[in-house]
Design a protein around this motif. Structure first.
Motif, mmCIF file in Angstrom:
data_model
loop_
_atom_site.group_PDB
_atom_site.id
_atom_site.type_symbol
_atom_site.label_atom_id
_atom_site.label_comp_id
_atom_site.label_asym_id
_atom_site.label_seq_id
_atom_site.Cartn_x
_atom_site.Cartn_y
_atom_site.Cartn_z
ATOM 1 N N GLU A 1 0.813 -1.217 -0.016
ATOM 2 C CA GLU A 1 -0.002 -0.079 -0.042
ATOM 3 C C GLU A 1 0.867 1.397 0.086
ATOM 4 O O GLU A 1 1.829 1.449 0.774
ATOM 5 C CB GLU A 1 -0.723 0.097 1.480
ATOM 6 N N LEU A 2 0.567 2.024 -0.875
ATOM 7 C CA LEU A 2 1.551 3.279 -1.126
ATOM 8 C C LEU A 2 0.558 4.566 -0.693
ATOM 9 O O LEU A 2 -0.161 4.780 -1.585
ATOM 10 C CB LEU A 2 1.988 3.280 -2.533
ATOM 11 N N THR A 3 1.128 5.767 0.162
ATOM 12 C CA THR A 3 0.668 6.769 0.236
ATOM 13 C C THR A 3 1.654 7.662 0.355
ATOM 14 O O THR A 3 2.791 7.441 0.527
ATOM 15 C CB THR A 3 -0.333 6.693 1.450
ATOM 16 N N GLY A 4 1.299 8.997 0.432
ATOM 17 C CA GLY A 4 2.212 10.147 0.924
ATOM 18 C C GLY A 4 2.254 10.008 2.428
ATOM 19 O O GLY A 4 2.039 9.335 3.194
ATOM 20 N N GLY A 5 3.309 10.939 2.986
ATOM 21 C CA GLY A 5 3.524 10.971 4.328
ATOM 22 C C GLY A 5 2.661 11.731 5.413
ATOM 23 O O GLY A 5 2.700 11.598 6.335
ATOM 24 N N GLU A 6 1.652 12.493 4.569
ATOM 25 C CA GLU A 6 0.721 13.294 5.741
ATOM 26 C C GLU A 6 -0.696 13.156 4.942
ATOM 27 O O GLU A 6 -0.691 13.480 3.728
ATOM 28 C CB GLU A 6 1.284 14.466 6.190
ATOM 29 N N ALA A 7 -1.519 13.253 5.695
ATOM 30 C CA ALA A 7 -3.121 13.486 5.271
ATOM 31 C C ALA A 7 -3.109 15.121 5.337
ATOM 32 O O ALA A 7 -3.083 15.765 6.217
ATOM 33 C CB ALA A 7 -4.182 12.831 6.015
ATOM 34 N N LEU A 8 -3.625 15.799 4.037
ATOM 35 C CA LEU A 8 -3.861 17.161 4.115
ATOM 36 C C LEU A 8 -5.493 17.525 3.884
ATOM 37 O O LEU A 8 -6.100 16.675 2.843
ATOM 38 C CB LEU A 8 -3.138 17.793 3.297
ATOM 39 N N THR A 9 -6.173 18.200 4.368
ATOM 40 C CA THR A 9 -7.388 18.610 3.953
ATOM 41 C C THR A 9 -7.312 19.397 2.441
ATOM 42 O O THR A 9 -6.300 19.875 2.108
ATOM 43 C CB THR A 9 -8.070 19.618 4.705
ATOM 44 N N THR A 10 -8.521 19.433 1.834
ATOM 45 C CA THR A 10 -8.450 19.937 0.579
ATOM 46 C C THR A 10 -8.147 21.391 0.696
ATOM 47 O O THR A 10 -7.420 22.269 -0.143
ATOM 48 C CB THR A 10 -9.658 19.892 -0.218
#
Length: 282
Positions: free
Chosen positions: A186-195
């Protein structure tokens, strides 16, 4: 020899040079070699997954990067079977994190079906499941150029967006080194950002303020159909995917850092790289 499907796509255009830089031979499939602008070090072959003689195209290839336009499970299953016939030893399938979370929307379901076909085809396999691409924010170009505004569905969740170059680097690693057979990443970026935060980061990179405007899902759908001429069915499929992935979009996986030995690329870095795309056109 590594056979790359989707060589001109978002991931493929970064993957082909990454593989060549790693010393691999690359055969890239495209419908129109003259238009494709594929790295000249690669062997470019003309072909189409629906009509070509797949075993002939795959002859001599050791590994295959499996990706089809429109994420068609039947095409990818046929490719996996032909690869097995041609003596390919390793299939690497680009899927989506939605499969990990058990989503049932049409796009995720097609990926799940193709994953199964790749696993059952015979050669060793690795599955890559990226989350939402940072490149999806190119859909904001028109409204930013014309109105300095970004229109966002009011249901948009915070998202751990991933840079396509990170996906391509992981794919290149998996295709050129051993130890990844039978792995699902599973691959994601390093942080979740609001739009809203994404828009602020993009505004800073572009160098001018942007208006953040929330709108209903139906207005957002109409905008995509009107602006990009997308078929209504494709837009419905996209929003079904968005609805199903909303509860999981914020989840961060550490796979990119674990595999590449560095943090994932940030949305701020992506915004700086692509700022010129959002400048007003004279």
């Amino acid at each position: 020899m590594i056979f790359v499907l989707g060589a001109t796509g978002k991931v493929g255009r970064h993957l082909v040079p990454a593989l060549l830089d790693a010393g691999a031979g690359v055969r890239a499939l495209t419908r129109d070699p003259a238009k494709a602008r594929i790295d000249p070090r690669a062997e470019v072959v003309r072909g189409d997954l629906d009509t070509s003689d797949l075993p002939a195209l795959l002859a001599g290839a050791d590994r295959v990067f499996v990706l089809s336009q429109g994420h068609r499970a039947d095409r990818e299953a046929a490719t996996a079977r032909a690869a097995a016939q041609a003596g390919v030893t390793h299939l690497v399938k680009l899927s989506t994190t939605g499969v990990h979370f058990g989503q049932k929307d049409p796009i995720t379901s097609a990926h799940a079906e193709a994953e199964q076909a790749v696993r059952e085809a015979g050669p060793a396999w690795t599955i890559l499941r990226p989350g939402t691409f940072m490149d999806n924010r190119f859909t904001w170009i028109g409204s930013i150029r014309e109105e300095n505004a970004v229109y966002v569905p009011d249901t948009d969740p915070p998202s751990a967006l991933i840079h396509v170059r990170d996906i391509a680097e992981v794919a290149a690693l998996v295709l050129t080194t051993s130890g990844h057979q039978g792995a699902t990443y599973e691959l994601t970026g390093g942080e979740a950002l609001t739009t809203e935060r994404q828009v602020a980061i993009l505004a800073e990179a572009i160098g001018r303020p942007l208006k953040y405007v929330e709108e209903t899902e139906s207005a957002a759908k109409e905008r995509l159909i009107r602006t990009y001429g997308w078929p209504a069915k494709a837009v419905d499929g996209l929003f079904a995917l968005k609805r199903e992935s909303a509860p999981h979009e914020h989840v961060v996986f550490d796979t990119v850092e674990r595999l590449l030995g560095r943090p994932p690329l940030t949305f701020a870095a992506w915004a700086r790289e692509n700022a010129s795309a959002y400048h007003h056109q004279e």
